[in-house]
Scaffold this motif. Structure first.
Motif, PDB file in Angstrom:
ATOM      1  N   SER A 136      -7.383  -3.022   8.385  1.00 43.45           N
ATOM      2  CA  SER A 136      -6.705  -2.300   7.879  1.00 43.45           C
ATOM      3  C   SER A 136      -6.018  -1.921   6.506  1.00 43.45           C
ATOM      4  O   SER A 136      -6.910  -3.148   5.992  1.00 43.45           O
ATOM      5  N   TYR A 137      -5.688  -1.558   5.839  1.00 46.85           N
ATOM      6  CA  TYR A 137      -4.886  -1.925   4.151  1.00 46.85           C
ATOM      7  C   TYR A 137      -4.779  -2.914   3.762  1.00 46.85           C
ATOM      8  O   TYR A 137      -5.262  -3.771   3.043  1.00 46.85           O
ATOM      9  N   GLY A 145      -8.973  -9.322  -1.988  1.00 42.75           N
ATOM     10  CA  GLY A 145      -7.963  -9.706  -3.316  1.00 42.75           C
ATOM     11  C   GLY A 145      -7.452  -9.129  -4.004  1.00 42.75           C
ATOM     12  O   GLY A 145      -7.470  -9.231  -5.047  1.00 42.75           O
ATOM     13  N   LEU A 146      -7.215  -7.996  -3.602  1.00 44.56           N
ATOM     14  CA  LEU A 146      -6.789  -6.872  -3.930  1.00 44.56           C
ATOM     15  C   LEU A 146      -5.030  -6.726  -3.520  1.00 44.56           C
ATOM     16  O   LEU A 146      -5.017  -6.918  -2.040  1.00 44.56           O
ATOM     17  N   ALA A 147      -4.070  -5.059  -4.482  1.00 46.51           N
ATOM     18  CA  ALA A 147      -3.053  -5.182  -3.800  1.00 46.51           C
ATOM     19  C   ALA A 147      -3.529  -3.972  -2.835  1.00 46.51           C
ATOM     20  O   ALA A 147      -3.791  -3.580  -3.147  1.00 46.51           O
ATOM     21  N   GLU A 148      -2.428  -3.831  -1.737  1.00 48.83           N
ATOM     22  CA  GLU A 148      -2.712  -2.744  -0.700  1.00 48.83           C
ATOM     23  C   GLU A 148      -2.632  -1.331  -1.575  1.00 48.83           C
ATOM     24  O   GLU A 148      -3.140  -0.302  -1.085  1.00 48.83           O
ATOM     25  N   GLU A 152      -5.482   1.007  -1.132  1.00 48.74           N
ATOM     26  CA  GLU A 152      -5.083   2.944  -0.889  1.00 48.74           C
ATOM     27  C   GLU A 152      -5.339   3.908  -1.834  1.00 48.74           C
ATOM     28  O   GLU A 152      -5.868   4.794  -1.588  1.00 48.74           O
ATOM     29  N   MET A 153      -4.879   3.910  -2.907  1.00 46.31           N
ATOM     30  CA  MET A 153      -5.582   4.595  -4.676  1.00 46.31           C
ATOM     31  C   MET A 153      -7.146   5.115  -4.202  1.00 46.31           C
ATOM     32  O   MET A 153      -7.688   5.553  -4.736  1.00 46.31           O
TER      33      MET A 153
END
Length: 171
Positions: A136-137, A145-148, A152-153
């Motif tokens: 999943s995202y 270690g990234l933002a969701e 998505e982007m």
């Protein structure tokens, strides 16, 4: 239908008839039924052509053929169940994946993995995690270690990159 459209339709059918037959045969396991299902799949394809959105024709026609065969299989199974009395135990046959289908699936997976390696570096990890590992995202975001939103982007941009750089029939 205009003459040019009929000719284009003949070309499409000629090009994909063996592939569609293989798809229907993998479900039907009977040559005659697979031939009938192949014809039915092409009829459904003609009816659905106005809704086709120019994204992977082979995949699209394969999905139509597979769904046609599955619908047939379900109807056939229902008819058997209707003929069986409720006192008798119902026989269930697990649908095994054919060796050919398993081999084609594995070949496709190898091609996809290689194609992912040819992608720009910033897309590879998210595409691999999302499509191969089926994460999943949220899982991808925490693992990398990234933002969701960043995940998505990157997936959005990776899909755009894939449409522009990968050929329809590569997979």
């Amino acid at each position: 239908m205009k003459e040019g459209n009929e000719q284009a339709l003949r070309v499409l059918i000629e090009k994909y008839k063996q592939h569609v037959f293989k798809v229907t045969y993998s479900v039907a396991k009977d040559v005659q039924e697979a031939e009938d299902l192949t014809q039915e799949a092409f009829i459904k394809m003609v009816d659905a052509l106005p809704s086709y959105q120019s994204q992977g024709f082979k995949t699209w026609i394969s999905r139509i053929a597979f769904n046609t065969a599955i619908d047939f299989y379900r109807k056939k199974k229902r008819r058997k169940e209707e003929l069986t009395s409720y006192d008798e135990p119902m026989l269930r046959y697990p649908q095994e994946e054919s060796a050919e289908k398993a081999m084609l699936k594995e070949e496709r997976l190898v091609k996809v993995r290689q194609a992912i390696q040819d992608m720009p570096e910033n897309y590879r990890a998210v595409v691999y995690a999302y499509y191969i590992k089926e994460q999943s995202y949220a899982d991808i975001a925490s693992e990398l270690g990234l933002a969701e939103k960043t995940v998505e982007m990157r997936l959005y941009r990776a899909r755009k990159w894939m449409r522009e750089n990968w050929k329809e029939d590569e997979f």
